[in-house]
Design a protein around this motif. Structure first.
Motif, PDB file in Angstrom:
ATOM      1  N   GLN A  97       0.905  -1.289  -0.068  1.00 53.02           N
ATOM      2  CA  GLN A  97       0.014   0.075   0.076  1.00 53.02           C
ATOM      3  C   GLN A  97       0.733   1.370  -0.126  1.00 53.02           C
ATOM      4  O   GLN A  97       0.390   2.285  -0.516  1.00 53.02           O
ATOM      5  CB  GLN A  97      -1.116   0.113   1.453  1.00 53.02           C
ATOM      6  CG  GLN A  97      -1.848   1.311   1.177  1.00 53.02           C
ATOM      7  CD  GLN A  97      -2.872   1.228   0.051  1.00 53.02           C
ATOM      8  OE1 GLN A  97      -3.586   0.189  -0.476  1.00 53.02           O
ATOM      9  NE2 GLN A  97      -3.026   2.488  -0.650  1.00 53.02           N
ATOM     10  N   GLN A  98       1.949   1.209   0.747  1.00 50.37           N
ATOM     11  CA  GLN A  98       2.877   2.370   0.861  1.00 50.37           C
ATOM     12  C   GLN A  98       3.519   2.593  -0.632  1.00 50.37           C
ATOM     13  O   GLN A  98       3.634   3.761  -0.979  1.00 50.37           O
ATOM     14  CB  GLN A  98       3.754   2.280   1.838  1.00 50.37           C
ATOM     15  CG  GLN A  98       3.435   2.049   3.306  1.00 50.37           C
ATOM     16  CD  GLN A  98       2.303   3.534   3.597  1.00 50.37           C
ATOM     17  OE1 GLN A  98       1.390   3.038   3.939  1.00 50.37           O
ATOM     18  NE2 GLN A  98       2.987   4.641   3.251  1.00 50.37           N
ATOM     19  N   ARG A  99       3.965   1.526  -1.384  1.00 53.02           N
ATOM     20  CA  ARG A  99       4.360   1.830  -2.738  1.00 53.02           C
ATOM     21  C   ARG A  99       3.535   2.558  -3.588  1.00 53.02           C
ATOM     22  O   ARG A  99       3.824   3.200  -4.330  1.00 53.02           O
ATOM     23  CB  ARG A  99       4.785   0.426  -3.078  1.00 53.02           C
ATOM     24  CG  ARG A  99       6.046  -0.176  -2.514  1.00 53.02           C
ATOM     25  CD  ARG A  99       6.352  -1.666  -3.007  1.00 53.02           C
ATOM     26  NE  ARG A  99       7.644  -2.041  -2.285  1.00 53.02           N
ATOM     27  CZ  ARG A  99       7.970  -3.281  -2.349  1.00 53.02           C
ATOM     28  NH1 ARG A  99       7.272  -4.201  -3.240  1.00 53.02           N
ATOM     29  NH2 ARG A  99       9.026  -4.006  -1.895  1.00 53.02           N
ATOM     30  N   LEU A 100       2.066   1.993  -3.431  1.00 47.39           N
ATOM     31  CA  LEU A 100       0.957   2.998  -4.068  1.00 47.39           C
ATOM     32  C   LEU A 100       1.097   4.251  -3.891  1.00 47.39           C
ATOM     33  O   LEU A 100       1.008   5.079  -4.567  1.00 47.39           O
ATOM     34  CB  LEU A 100      -0.324   2.091  -3.911  1.00 47.39           C
ATOM     35  CG  LEU A 100      -0.458   0.913  -4.681  1.00 47.39           C
ATOM     36  CD1 LEU A 100      -1.917   0.298  -4.250  1.00 47.39           C
ATOM     37  CD2 LEU A 100      -0.447   1.063  -6.173  1.00 47.39           C
ATOM     38  N   ASN A 101       0.938   4.466  -2.455  1.00 44.02           N
ATOM     39  CA  ASN A 101       1.088   5.891  -1.854  1.00 44.02           C
ATOM     40  C   ASN A 101       2.080   6.553  -2.506  1.00 44.02           C
ATOM     41  O   ASN A 101       2.204   8.054  -2.755  1.00 44.02           O
ATOM     42  CB  ASN A 101       0.725   5.954  -0.466  1.00 44.02           C
ATOM     43  CG  ASN A 101      -0.221   5.246   0.210  1.00 44.02           C
ATOM     44  OD1 ASN A 101      -1.323   5.020  -0.576  1.00 44.02           O
ATOM     45  ND2 ASN A 101      -0.365   4.856   1.548  1.00 44.02           N
ATOM     46  N   PHE A 102       3.339   6.292  -2.428  1.00 46.58           N
ATOM     47  CA  PHE A 102       4.390   7.014  -2.599  1.00 46.58           C
ATOM     48  C   PHE A 102       5.119   6.886  -4.031  1.00 46.58           C
ATOM     49  O   PHE A 102       6.329   7.172  -4.571  1.00 46.58           O
ATOM     50  CB  PHE A 102       5.736   6.398  -1.741  1.00 46.58           C
ATOM     51  CG  PHE A 102       5.483   6.869  -0.247  1.00 46.58           C
ATOM     52  CD1 PHE A 102       5.111   8.198   0.120  1.00 46.58           C
ATOM     53  CD2 PHE A 102       5.738   5.854   0.841  1.00 46.58           C
ATOM     54  CE1 PHE A 102       4.873   8.246   1.308  1.00 46.58           C
ATOM     55  CE2 PHE A 102       5.505   6.306   2.140  1.00 46.58           C
ATOM     56  CZ  PHE A 102       5.065   7.547   2.420  1.00 46.58           C
ATOM     57  N   SER A 103       4.229   6.090  -4.833  1.00 45.20           N
ATOM     58  CA  SER A 103       4.796   5.776  -6.387  1.00 45.20           C
ATOM     59  C   SER A 103       4.771   7.243  -7.272  1.00 45.20           C
ATOM     60  O   SER A 103       5.573   7.231  -8.170  1.00 45.20           O
ATOM     61  CB  SER A 103       3.552   5.168  -6.905  1.00 45.20           C
ATOM     62  OG  SER A 103       2.552   5.529  -7.172  1.00 45.20           O
ATOM     63  N   GLN A 104       4.342   8.334  -6.678  1.00 44.43           N
ATOM     64  CA  GLN A 104       4.577   9.615  -7.541  1.00 44.43           C
ATOM     65  C   GLN A 104       5.712  10.437  -7.086  1.00 44.43           C
ATOM     66  O   GLN A 104       5.806  11.490  -7.377  1.00 44.43           O
ATOM     67  CB  GLN A 104       3.007  10.418  -7.309  1.00 44.43           C
ATOM     68  CG  GLN A 104       1.930   9.502  -7.954  1.00 44.43           C
ATOM     69  CD  GLN A 104       2.213   9.124  -9.579  1.00 44.43           C
ATOM     70  OE1 GLN A 104       2.315  10.135 -10.297  1.00 44.43           O
ATOM     71  NE2 GLN A 104       2.000   7.899  -9.723  1.00 44.43           N
ATOM     72  N   TYR A 105       6.443   9.961  -6.107  1.00 46.11           N
ATOM     73  CA  TYR A 105       7.307  10.836  -5.446  1.00 46.11           C
ATOM     74  C   TYR A 105       8.776  10.538  -6.033  1.00 46.11           C
ATOM     75  O   TYR A 105       9.215   9.203  -6.364  1.00 46.11           O
ATOM     76  CB  TYR A 105       7.275  10.705  -4.040  1.00 46.11           C
ATOM     77  CG  TYR A 105       6.095  11.369  -3.380  1.00 46.11           C
ATOM     78  CD1 TYR A 105       5.898  12.715  -3.067  1.00 46.11           C
ATOM     79  CD2 TYR A 105       5.032  10.646  -3.014  1.00 46.11           C
ATOM     80  CE1 TYR A 105       4.833  13.131  -2.403  1.00 46.11           C
ATOM     81  CE2 TYR A 105       3.689  11.023  -2.535  1.00 46.11           C
ATOM     82  CZ  TYR A 105       3.554  12.429  -2.001  1.00 46.11           C
ATOM     83  OH  TYR A 105       2.593  12.838  -1.687  1.00 46.11           O
ATOM     84  N   ASP A 106       9.458  11.451  -6.137  1.00 46.64           N
ATOM     85  CA  ASP A 106      10.883  11.417  -6.543  1.00 46.64           C
ATOM     86  C   ASP A 106      11.751  10.875  -5.389  1.00 46.64           C
ATOM     87  O   ASP A 106      12.875  10.261  -5.641  1.00 46.64           O
ATOM     88  CB  ASP A 106      11.538  12.717  -7.014  1.00 46.64           C
ATOM     89  CG  ASP A 106      10.772  13.316  -8.113  1.00 46.64           C
ATOM     90  OD1 ASP A 106      10.456  12.599  -9.122  1.00 46.64           O
ATOM     91  OD2 ASP A 106      10.350  14.477  -8.127  1.00 46.64           O
ATOM     92  N   TYR A 107      11.567  11.143  -4.271  1.00 47.08           N
ATOM     93  CA  TYR A 107      12.452  10.839  -3.063  1.00 47.08           C
ATOM     94  C   TYR A 107      11.561  10.884  -1.678  1.00 47.08           C
ATOM     95  O   TYR A 107      10.496  11.781  -1.460  1.00 47.08           O
ATOM     96  CB  TYR A 107      13.518  11.535  -2.922  1.00 47.08           C
ATOM     97  CG  TYR A 107      14.796  10.730  -2.436  1.00 47.08           C
ATOM     98  CD1 TYR A 107      15.048   9.893  -3.096  1.00 47.08           C
ATOM     99  CD2 TYR A 107      15.364  11.483  -1.255  1.00 47.08           C
ATOM    100  CE1 TYR A 107      16.565   9.294  -2.629  1.00 47.08           C
ATOM    101  CE2 TYR A 107      16.579  10.834  -0.548  1.00 47.08           C
ATOM    102  CZ  TYR A 107      16.976   9.900  -1.529  1.00 47.08           C
ATOM    103  OH  TYR A 107      18.165   9.219  -1.040  1.00 47.08           O
TER     104      TYR A 107
END
Length: 378
Positions: free
Chosen positions: A93-103
């Motif tokens: 779930q966190q990978r989905l949440n953070f998929s749009q971030y560069d870092y």
């Protein structure tokens, strides 16, 4: 005997534990870590950054160690936004949440990160010892005081640690520059994708086979991308004679399916998508889009100066576009333009004449005469 495979072996995005690119900061108290992240983020405001933290109070609903009130800070040019959720940590779930971030910065006092920054703080020696096994990819060291020495157990476990670059906590510019380099290292390479084999209903024949420049336009489009050092494939519905092709695995979805199929084949590259019905797109346009590429956005797209919307088939799609495309598909939409219009996209405006779509035999004849009577491609 052939071993039975229960699941298809799909190519996966190159993720760390919680995000495509992350770093855990540990070795000092949470206030020091949070302040450092805020200061560094101000220096890196051209990227999309997030901070993954947890409140110190565990959820009252459960006593399990992995259940927390979660705080995700999203950094913007003006400051940050805190998002608080609760529940058990789920890396998928966190990978989905953070998929749009560069870092993504991680508070290493709460969560392990694939890469680490170690802060040397004498008062937290016991805390570092407790997390010693988590320090397997330290990128650099930050000292609260320049004279602070490495703890003996650190040197014993990681003899190379003395060779790592170290900064003092007040050297924010240097720390931010180092992190900038870490972000740049993981920016996706670009590959080319030429869309061929469409229905071409109005033209009455395959538009990719039309000849404006002495050979089929699909070959011209491919040459344009390859001459700019992009490994390029044809996007096709069905197998053809070409070796460098990507077959549609998302069927009957037109260009949308072709783009998703390319990402399914390689989700770790950005894809420069080029249609074959825009013969006035030339090398200068390709180079302009490459120069203006903003990998922090979902995509970098061409738009005619007098057009309302971007051209989805003259666009560089970043890896972060793939999960968004799938979300649109899950809602019953298969229009790449709709996704681009409603996403964070870098827009490159050019004269409308360069991006004319040629869809009918009449338009083809006009375009061919114009091309033959000009030196458009030098």
């Amino acid at each position: 005997m052939k071993k039975h495979k229960k699941h298809t072996n799909l190519e996966r995005r190159d993720n760390d534990i919680f995000a495509p690119n992350e770093i855990a900061i540990l070795g000092s108290n949470c206030g020091v870590i949070s302040d450092l992240v805020n200061q560094v983020s101000e220096k890196l405001s051209n990227y999309k950054l997030a901070y993954f933290d947890a409140s110190h109070a565990k959820s009252l609903d459960s006593a399990r160690d992995d259940t927390y009130q979660l705080s995700e800070y999203t950094f913007h040019h003006q400051g940050n936004v805190q998002i608080t959720t609760s529940g058990t940590i789920n890396k998928f779930q966190q990978r989905l949440n953070f998929s749009q971030y560069d870092y993504v910065f991680i508070n290493g006092n709460h969560y392990q990160g694939a890469k680490q920054i170690l802060i040397l703080d004498k008062t937290k020696e016991a805390s570092v010892l407790k997390r010693l096994e988590q320090l397997d990819r330290i990128q650099f060291v930050i000292k609260l005081k320049s004279e602070t020495e490495f703890f003996p157990f650190l040197e014993e476990k990681y003899p190379h640690i003395r060779n790592l670059i170290s900064y003092t906590i007040d050297e924010v510019d240097k720390i931010a520059n180092h992190i900038n380099n870490l972000i740049q290292e993981k920016i996706a390479p670009i590959k080319g994708l030429v869309l061929v084999g469409g229905k071409s209903t109005r033209m009455g024949k395959d538009k990719s086979e039309l000849i404006y420049f002495g050979k089929p336009q699909k070959e011209v489009a491919k040459d344009l991308l390859q001459s700019n050092n992009l490994e390029t494939s044809y996007s096709v519905q069905n197998s053809s004679e070409y070796v460098t092709e990507i077959h549609d695995t998302f069927l009957n979805l037109g260009p949308f399916g072709g783009i998703c199929s390319a990402f399914q084949k390689d989700p770790n590259s950005a894809w420069f998508v080029l249609a074959t019905d825009v013969p006035f797109v030339n090398d200068e346009i390709i180079q302009l889009l490459l120069q203006k590429r903003n990998s922090s956005k979902v995509a970098t797209a061409i738009k005619g100066k007098n057009k309302e919307f971007v051209e989805p088939l003259i666009t560089i799609y970043e890896p972060k576009a793939y999960p968004i495309l799938l979300q649109y598909l899950a809602q019953g939409y298969s229009c790449p333009r709709k996704m681009l219009i409603n996403s964070d996209v870098e827009i490159v405006e050019i004269d409308d004449s360069f991006i004319r779509n040629i869809n009918t035999p009449e338009e083809f004849e006009i375009a061919k005469k114009e091309i033959n009577s000009s030196s458009l491609r030098g």
